[in-house]
Design a protein around this motif. Structure first.
Motif, mmCIF file in Angstrom:
data_model
loop_
_atom_site.group_PDB
_atom_site.id
_atom_site.type_symbol
_atom_site.label_atom_id
_atom_site.label_comp_id
_atom_site.label_asym_id
_atom_site.label_seq_id
_atom_site.Cartn_x
_atom_site.Cartn_y
_atom_site.Cartn_z
ATOM 1 N N VAL A 88 -0.882 17.601 -2.571
ATOM 2 C CA VAL A 88 -1.483 16.354 -2.266
ATOM 3 C C VAL A 88 -2.716 16.490 -1.308
ATOM 4 N N ALA A 89 -2.665 17.521 -0.402
ATOM 5 C CA ALA A 89 -3.751 17.675 0.496
ATOM 6 C C ALA A 89 -5.090 17.574 -0.091
ATOM 7 N N LYS A 90 -5.193 18.100 -1.444
ATOM 8 C CA LYS A 90 -6.615 17.931 -1.926
ATOM 9 C C LYS A 90 -6.807 16.694 -2.750
ATOM 10 N N HIS A 91 -5.954 15.804 -2.827
ATOM 11 C CA HIS A 91 -5.953 14.579 -3.604
ATOM 12 C C HIS A 91 -5.744 13.358 -2.814
ATOM 13 N N PHE A 92 -5.265 13.385 -1.738
ATOM 14 C CA PHE A 92 -4.801 12.116 -0.786
ATOM 15 C C PHE A 92 -5.919 12.377 0.471
ATOM 16 N N VAL A 93 -6.473 11.204 1.010
ATOM 17 C CA VAL A 93 -6.892 11.255 2.296
ATOM 18 C C VAL A 93 -6.356 9.917 2.891
ATOM 19 N N SER A 140 3.593 5.768 -5.146
ATOM 20 C CA SER A 140 3.703 5.747 -6.872
ATOM 21 C C SER A 140 2.256 6.592 -7.582
ATOM 22 N N ALA A 141 1.490 6.684 -6.740
ATOM 23 C CA ALA A 141 0.365 7.317 -7.113
ATOM 24 C C ALA A 141 0.508 8.772 -6.910
ATOM 25 N N ARG A 142 1.241 9.264 -5.906
ATOM 26 C CA ARG A 142 1.404 10.645 -5.548
ATOM 27 C C ARG A 142 2.342 11.128 -6.722
ATOM 28 N N ASP A 143 3.528 10.280 -7.107
ATOM 29 C CA ASP A 143 4.145 10.880 -8.266
ATOM 30 C C ASP A 143 3.453 11.044 -9.489
ATOM 31 N N THR A 165 0.934 -1.178 -0.127
ATOM 32 C CA THR A 165 0.062 0.066 0.092
ATOM 33 C C THR A 165 0.909 1.359 0.114
ATOM 34 N N ILE A 166 1.875 1.206 0.775
ATOM 35 C CA ILE A 166 2.787 2.643 0.877
ATOM 36 C C ILE A 166 3.527 2.643 -0.439
#
Ligand SMILES: O=P(O)(O)OC[C@H]1O[C@H](O)[C@H](O)[C@@H](O)[C@@H]1O
Length: 557
Positions: A247-252, A231-234, A225-226
């Motif tokens: 990141v804040a608006k696209h990751f929870v 990779s998703a963040r990249d 998962t990590i």
């Protein structure tokens, strides 16, 4: 007294196979001999009516099981002798019945009403459960309405849940089951496999500006998962051509580990919490269900929780003769111990339940795939079965051959719904009778078969008669409900959760730990650097060393 007799029983318990109740069941089993369902039905015209139970919307028929009234009495006596009710009450009270991890087991608190009081270490956990549900509800509505926007101000069109095991299977299954209840302008996808192909396929057609990632991990240390989340963040930041402030608006995050979430770079304000007393495989009605809640809305999520709660209450309060999870648990114990059944099939007659059995595999096999009792003594009896199955109609044209004419005892659950789902095209509604006709026909064929005499009477040549004979006597449970609603899904899942509980209680194993998954993780960590550098192969066994060498050669290393 033999050495075995002196073996210490877990929690001061007499080992299961040394109890008089077990011996009585063994004796009864030999007395039954080759008794056939045909005889049982012939002897009691009321059997089909008598051997049914109702819980909530679920009508449960267990008439096609290799049991008599006496069998059921003896099985219930076994449940009493092993104090299933005592352990059940301890679970509901929040006692630390997961002894190897010293944890309470309180998934039932996740669906308790707002005014319930359930304490762990002297603290009522219900207010925190509802606070998180409320926070999830607010967030889900914002995403659904378009009020929550991405970094560039665009509304979210796709939610991608990144998680594995209990942080994937539950929401992925339920999203499929409740598809007809989901918002049509919002897509939800699930990424679990550390094989990069999984994430690649999930995001290849997406616009980063319209994508929300939900990183779901109880521990927030799970390497798959990590890795996928990183990779998703990249992918996101590349797609947006933005810095980490996007990141804040696209990751929870959904987790019990706030520190891990912060370390990853997700604002803990965007974290939805749960607790160590929720097992991963029991967690999709916690914050882990956020992707599902976004898809179906908070109200229908609540209806699902109420369905769970209804069956919790039934399990907690219904007398043994009417207690459906108790009955289903006991039937599994009966076949494992006295018919040497190794497997259990779950065969839904609903396209929407296509991931249901995969979900149950974790629930059942991770819970009850154990071979030592709660005190660490080897068990001398069968524990959890191999759980498998796919939607029944497809199975009929594939592996049902083995169910009908193979050599194995495989009890099976048939699950079907009277009503087709609400928004089926009118032309397709007519197909529903055909689906249900198959549903009923299969349990009939499995139970009663077709005798050689019946086959011969059709004029079949003598040499083909054995091939066309169906011995029957294959046990099945049929679960029939009106329609597949969020509440019915909750009822079904809770039914299986408690069935698994009953079996673990009787087998005297800890159904709530999962130490068996650890060794592979440790070895993978050790092997990964060897794949890169080639150093350290001498520490590997000769088979693995050869395989690693071949892999490295194929990769040109
Ligand atoms: O939610 P996580 O902490 O990431 O765990 C995800 C899964 O991985 C583990 O290996 C366990 O076997 C599962 O019970 C768990 O559901």
């Amino acid at each position: 007294m033999s050495e075995l007799d002196a073996r210490p029983g877990a929690n001061g318990r007499t080992p299961l196979d040394r109890t008089p109740e077990w011996a009585a069941l063994g004796k009864h089993r030999s007395e039954l001999g080759e008794l056939h369902l045909r005889e049982l039905f012939a002897a009691d015209p009321e059997r089909g009516r008598r051997y049914t139970l109702q819980v909530g919307d679920l009508h449960v028929d267990y008439a096609k099981h290799l049991v008599t009234d006496r069998t059921l009495d003896l099985l219930r006596a076994l449940a009493e002798a092993t104090d299933v009710a005592g352990l059940r009450d301890a679970m509901f009270r929040g006692e630390k019945i997961n002894t190897t991890e010293d944890r309470a087991v309180l998934h039932t608190a996740l669906r308790a009403p707002r005014d319930a009081v359930i304490e762990v270490d002297g603290e009522n956990v219900v207010p925190a459960v509802h606070a998180v549900l409320d926070k999830m509800g607010v967030f889900a509505e914002k995403v659904r309405s378009g009020e929550w926007t991405g970094h560039t101000g665009k509304r979210i069109r796709t939610v991608v849940n990144i998680g594995i095991g209990g942080s994937d299977l539950g929401p992925a299954m339920a999203y499929e089951v409740l598809r007809s209840y989901t918002a049509r302008d919002l897509d939800v996808r699930f990424v679990s496999n550390v094989d990069g192909a999984d994430l690649h396929e999930a995001v290849r057609d997406l616009d980063a500006a319209e994508t929300l990632f939900i990183v779901a991990s109880k521990t927030f240390t799970t390497i798959e998962t990590i890795t996928n989340a990183t990779s998703a963040r990249d992918w996101l930041l590349t797609g947006l051509r933005a810095g980490t402030d996007a990141v804040a608006k696209h990751f929870v995050a959904l987790s019990t580990n706030a520190e891990g979430v912060a370390d990853f770079g997700i604002d803990v304000a965007n974290m939805f919490e749960f607790w160590d007393w929720v097992g991963g495989r029991y967690s999709y009605d916690s914050a882990i269900g956020l992707s599902l809640m976004i898809a179906i809305g908070p109200e229908q999520f609540r209806e699902m929780l109420d369905g769970f709660h209804l069956v919790d209450e039934h399990f907690r309060t219904a007398p043994p003769e009417q207690n459906v999870p108790l009955l289903l648990g006991l039937l599994g114990v009966w076949y494992g111990a006295f018919f040497d059944a190794q497997a259990h099939a779950v065969l839904p007659y609903s396209h929407y339940l296509s991931k249901f059995t995969a979900y149950l595999q974790q629930l059942d096999m991770e819970s009850n795939g154990k071979s030592v009792d709660r005190d660490g003594n080897p068990v001398g009896w069968q524990t959890g079965p191999v759980v498998w199955g796919t939607p029944g109609t497809n199975g009929q044209h594939a592996y049902y051959q083995l169910l009908h004419q193979g050599t194995k005892v495989i009890p099976a659950d048939f699950i079907g719904f009277a009503e087709p789902v609400a928004d089926l095209l009118p032309g397709l509604v007519a197909q529903h009778d055909l689906l249900l006709a198959n549903f009923f026909a299969q349990t009939q064929a499995l139970a009663f078969g077709k005798t050689p005499e019946e086959v011969a009477a059709e004029g079949v040549p003598a040499e083909l008669v054995p091939h066309k004979t169906f011995k029957g006597n294959h046990p099945t449970t049929t679960v029939l409900a009106g329609s597949l609603t969020p509440s019915v899904l909750g009822q079904l899942v809770a039914l299986y959760e408690h069935k698994v509980f009953v079996q673990g209680a009787i087998w005297n194993i800890d159904s709530f730990d999962q130490w068996g998954v650890e060794l592979g993780k440790v070895l993978a960590k050790r092997i990964e650097p060897v794949l890169l550098t080639g150093e350290g192969t001498e520490a590997l066994d000769s088979s693995t060393a050869e395989l690693v060498a071949r892999y490295r050669a194929l990769r040109g290393r």
